[in-house]
Design a protein around this motif. Structure first.
Motif, mmCIF file in Angstrom:
data_model
loop_
_atom_site.group_PDB
_atom_site.id
_atom_site.type_symbol
_atom_site.label_atom_id
_atom_site.label_comp_id
_atom_site.label_asym_id
_atom_site.label_seq_id
_atom_site.Cartn_x
_atom_site.Cartn_y
_atom_site.Cartn_z
ATOM 1 N N PRO A 190 0.797 -1.230 0.000
ATOM 2 C CA PRO A 190 0.000 0.000 0.000
ATOM 3 C C PRO A 190 0.830 1.281 0.000
ATOM 4 O O PRO A 190 0.301 2.343 -0.312
ATOM 5 C CB PRO A 190 -0.799 -0.091 1.312
ATOM 6 N N LEU A 191 2.129 1.196 0.326
ATOM 7 C CA LEU A 191 2.955 2.399 0.388
ATOM 8 C C LEU A 191 3.659 2.692 -0.930
ATOM 9 O O LEU A 191 3.552 3.798 -1.466
ATOM 10 C CB LEU A 191 3.980 2.265 1.523
ATOM 11 N N CYS A 192 4.377 1.719 -1.447
ATOM 12 C CA CYS A 192 5.135 1.967 -2.685
ATOM 13 C C CYS A 192 4.369 1.597 -3.944
ATOM 14 O O CYS A 192 4.811 1.905 -5.051
ATOM 15 C CB CYS A 192 6.465 1.225 -2.643
ATOM 16 N N ARG A 193 3.208 0.913 -3.788
ATOM 17 C CA ARG A 193 2.352 0.511 -4.914
ATOM 18 C C ARG A 193 3.071 -0.422 -5.875
ATOM 19 O O ARG A 193 2.803 -0.439 -7.070
ATOM 20 C CB ARG A 193 1.850 1.746 -5.671
ATOM 21 N N LYS A 194 4.014 -1.197 -5.358
ATOM 22 C CA LYS A 194 4.727 -2.192 -6.154
ATOM 23 C C LYS A 194 4.562 -3.551 -5.489
ATOM 24 O O LYS A 194 4.091 -3.645 -4.353
ATOM 25 C CB LYS A 194 6.209 -1.839 -6.263
ATOM 26 N N THR A 195 4.918 -4.611 -6.208
ATOM 27 C CA THR A 195 4.841 -5.941 -5.627
ATOM 28 C C THR A 195 5.697 -6.004 -4.366
ATOM 29 O O THR A 195 6.852 -5.565 -4.369
ATOM 30 C CB THR A 195 5.317 -6.994 -6.640
ATOM 31 N N ARG A 196 5.119 -6.528 -3.303
ATOM 32 C CA ARG A 196 5.807 -6.515 -2.014
ATOM 33 C C ARG A 196 7.105 -7.318 -2.033
ATOM 34 O O ARG A 196 7.180 -8.389 -2.643
ATOM 35 C CB ARG A 196 4.893 -7.077 -0.920
ATOM 36 N N VAL A 197 8.087 -6.785 -1.338
ATOM 37 C CA VAL A 197 9.375 -7.448 -1.156
ATOM 38 C C VAL A 197 9.630 -7.538 0.342
ATOM 39 O O VAL A 197 9.476 -6.551 1.064
ATOM 40 C CB VAL A 197 10.509 -6.666 -1.843
ATOM 41 N N ASN A 198 10.009 -8.733 0.818
ATOM 42 C CA ASN A 198 10.272 -8.930 2.247
ATOM 43 C C ASN A 198 9.012 -8.600 3.047
ATOM 44 O O ASN A 198 8.985 -7.680 3.878
ATOM 45 C CB ASN A 198 11.448 -8.055 2.687
ATOM 46 N N ASP A 199 7.955 -9.385 2.822
ATOM 47 C CA ASP A 199 6.641 -9.118 3.415
ATOM 48 C C ASP A 199 6.724 -8.989 4.935
ATOM 49 O O ASP A 199 7.334 -9.828 5.613
ATOM 50 C CB ASP A 199 5.662 -10.243 3.077
ATOM 51 N N THR A 200 6.092 -7.937 5.436
ATOM 52 C CA THR A 200 6.074 -7.670 6.878
ATOM 53 C C THR A 200 4.683 -7.182 7.262
ATOM 54 O O THR A 200 4.141 -6.273 6.626
ATOM 55 C CB THR A 200 7.114 -6.599 7.254
ATOM 56 N N VAL A 201 4.110 -7.788 8.299
ATOM 57 C CA VAL A 201 2.786 -7.393 8.760
ATOM 58 C C VAL A 201 2.916 -6.437 9.942
ATOM 59 O O VAL A 201 3.821 -6.581 10.766
ATOM 60 C CB VAL A 201 1.934 -8.624 9.155
ATOM 61 N N GLU A 258 4.653 1.101 16.934
ATOM 62 C CA GLU A 258 6.098 1.234 17.056
ATOM 63 C C GLU A 258 6.772 0.181 16.196
ATOM 64 O O GLU A 258 6.125 -0.745 15.690
ATOM 65 C CB GLU A 258 6.538 1.086 18.522
ATOM 66 N N VAL A 259 8.101 0.319 16.070
ATOM 67 C CA VAL A 259 8.851 -0.580 15.185
ATOM 68 C C VAL A 259 8.767 -2.027 15.649
ATOM 69 O O VAL A 259 8.740 -2.952 14.835
ATOM 70 C CB VAL A 259 10.323 -0.107 15.115
ATOM 71 N N GLN A 260 8.676 -2.253 16.957
ATOM 72 C CA GLN A 260 8.633 -3.632 17.448
ATOM 73 C C GLN A 260 7.332 -4.348 17.117
ATOM 74 O O GLN A 260 7.200 -5.557 17.340
ATOM 75 C CB GLN A 260 8.870 -3.690 18.962
ATOM 76 N N HIS A 261 6.351 -3.618 16.570
ATOM 77 C CA HIS A 261 5.095 -4.245 16.150
ATOM 78 C C HIS A 261 5.177 -4.813 14.734
ATOM 79 O O HIS A 261 4.194 -5.345 14.239
ATOM 80 C CB HIS A 261 3.951 -3.223 16.223
ATOM 81 N N LEU A 262 6.331 -4.676 14.079
ATOM 82 C CA LEU A 262 6.523 -5.255 12.750
ATOM 83 C C LEU A 262 6.896 -6.734 12.882
ATOM 84 O O LEU A 262 7.778 -7.088 13.657
ATOM 85 C CB LEU A 262 7.624 -4.501 12.000
ATOM 86 N N ILE A 263 6.213 -7.575 12.102
ATOM 87 C CA ILE A 263 6.449 -9.028 12.157
ATOM 88 C C ILE A 263 6.769 -9.515 10.752
ATOM 89 O O ILE A 263 5.978 -9.330 9.822
ATOM 90 C CB ILE A 263 5.216 -9.767 12.706
ATOM 91 N N LYS A 264 7.923 -10.134 10.602
ATOM 92 C CA LYS A 264 8.348 -10.656 9.299
ATOM 93 C C LYS A 264 7.521 -11.891 8.940
ATOM 94 O O LYS A 264 7.303 -12.768 9.772
ATOM 95 C CB LYS A 264 9.837 -11.023 9.367
ATOM 96 N N LEU A 265 7.069 -11.935 7.693
ATOM 97 C CA LEU A 265 6.300 -13.077 7.205
ATOM 98 C C LEU A 265 7.189 -13.934 6.303
ATOM 99 O O LEU A 265 7.865 -13.404 5.415
ATOM 100 C CB LEU A 265 5.066 -12.592 6.419
ATOM 101 N N TYR A 266 7.185 -15.232 6.553
ATOM 102 C CA TYR A 266 7.998 -16.161 5.766
ATOM 103 C C TYR A 266 7.072 -17.061 4.944
ATOM 104 O O TYR A 266 6.183 -17.706 5.486
ATOM 105 C CB TYR A 266 8.880 -17.012 6.693
#
Length: 359
Positions: free
Chosen positions: A305-316, A347-355
């Motif tokens: 939703p931010l860069c409007r490109k296919t997501r890279v390194n998905d993070t929720v 906050e930054v600690q609320h970011l969760i990497k998706l694998y």
């Protein structure tokens, strides 16, 4: 054994030195107030981000300013910080020939007052900021935000490696000083008191009587006519004193409530709270549907939703459930402390990497 340990709970007749339990209790009072107030501000910010979001973003600075007014008022009026006065203690200037005659109502001398303010207010603020910086650098290092060959990366990796040892030495310094205080080998339970040139002592009967008489005497004294500049200074001083008195009154009344909040929301108590307040998971709100007409949401689920490109390194983003590119959402959250879509405080600690299974 009883004779050797008697000084732990009782002060000697000669020096009115408080017990280790009193000094540790007053230290823990302001330590408990901060997280409790922080939780109250977080609840307000989440309930209405538009009006109260700034309180969450600038909490450290606002708390430090209010703490500065509070501590300066108490140190100048009672020769003690708020928590020390709450437990009936005062600060006594070391190597002062007038220390015996000086009452707590006289306040601390200017040099010891501003040293005390610096160690009570400024140092904790810098420590909080340093811990947040270390947390941010660890996040960047984990997800490799900086290029591997950058000089900055090597610098902050060395900083991250050294920080735990520096922090351990700092905490060890305080522990050794407390042990020396318990054994009667030191007059200060904290090295910061020694650096400020003061020690703690109990309020005497004369101190208590002087503190009770001071407001009444101040109201009876009629000041002569002053110039406009002096009147402005006096008005500002009264305003600052009024704010400090309001803060002290509010904290005195709510201190036990704030300590209860700190206990209720502590990590040790979270499992009990969850078992008592467990509720079924509610369905997602309608505005989370990708068929929404909101211009902020892309039509394709694989687009950031931010860069409007296919997501890279998905993070929720755990605060709202939306998925972004890690670099995009990391930079946005670090700058705005809010979800890009919902505006919820985060906050930054609320970011969760998706694998994905391919990884």
């Amino acid at each position: 054994m009883a004779e050797h340990g008697a000084h732990i709970t009782t002060a000697s007749v000669a020096d009115d030195q408080p017990s280790i339990f009193e000094v540790v209790a007053q230290d823990s009072l302001m330590t408990a107030v901060r997280p409790a107030l922080q939780h109250v501000v977080k609840v307000l910010a989440e309930s209405n981000p538009a009006y109260y979001g700034f309180l969450w973003r600038w909490f450290d600075e606002i708390f430090t300013l209010l703490d500065l007014l509070l501590q300066q008022h108490y140190l100048s009026k009672t020769s003690a910080s708020f928590s020390e006065n709450f437990y009936g203690l005062k600060r006594i200037v070391m190597r002062d020939t007038h220390a015996v005659q000086r009452l707590a109502s006289a306040g601390l001398p200017r040099q010891q007052l501003w040293k005390s303010v610096m160690f009570l207010v400024l140092l904790p603020y810098l420590k909080v900021k340093l811990e947040k910086l270390v947390s941010s650098l660890r996040e960047e290092d984990e997800y490799s935000i900086h290029p591997p060959s950058s000089h900055w990366k090597r610098f902050y990796r060395a900083f991250l490696a050294a920080y735990p040892f520096v922090n351990m030495a700092w905490e060890g310094w305080f522990l050794v000083q407390q042990l020396r205080y318990i054994l009667g080998k030191a007059q200060h339970h904290s090295p910061l008191l020694q650096l400020a040139g003061v020690r703690l002592g109990r309020l005497t009967v004369q101190d208590i009587q002087a503190l009770e008489r001071k407001p009444a005497e101040a109201s009876k004294i009629q000041q002569p006519a002053k110039s406009i500049s002096e009147q402005i200074k006096s008005t500002l001083k009264k305003a600052v004193g009024g704010v400090a008195i309001s803060l002290s009154t509010g904290l005195s009344v709510g201190v036990f409530f704030l300590q209860f909040l700190d206990w209720w929301y502590s990590s040790e108590n979270q499992e009990t709270i969850k078992s008592l307040t467990a509720l079924p998971t509610p369905p997602p709100p309608v505005h989370l549907d990708y068929n929404s007409d909101s211009p902020l949401l892309p039509k394709l689920k694989t687009v950031c939703p931010l860069c409007r490109k296919t997501r890279v390194n998905d993070t929720v983003l755990a605060t709202s459930g939306y998925v972004f590119c890690y670099r995009c959402v990391f930079n946005y959250v670090r700058s705005h402390q809010a979800c890009p879509i919902t505006g919820y405080p985060t906050e930054v600690q609320h970011l969760i990497k998706l694998y994905s299974p391919e990884n």
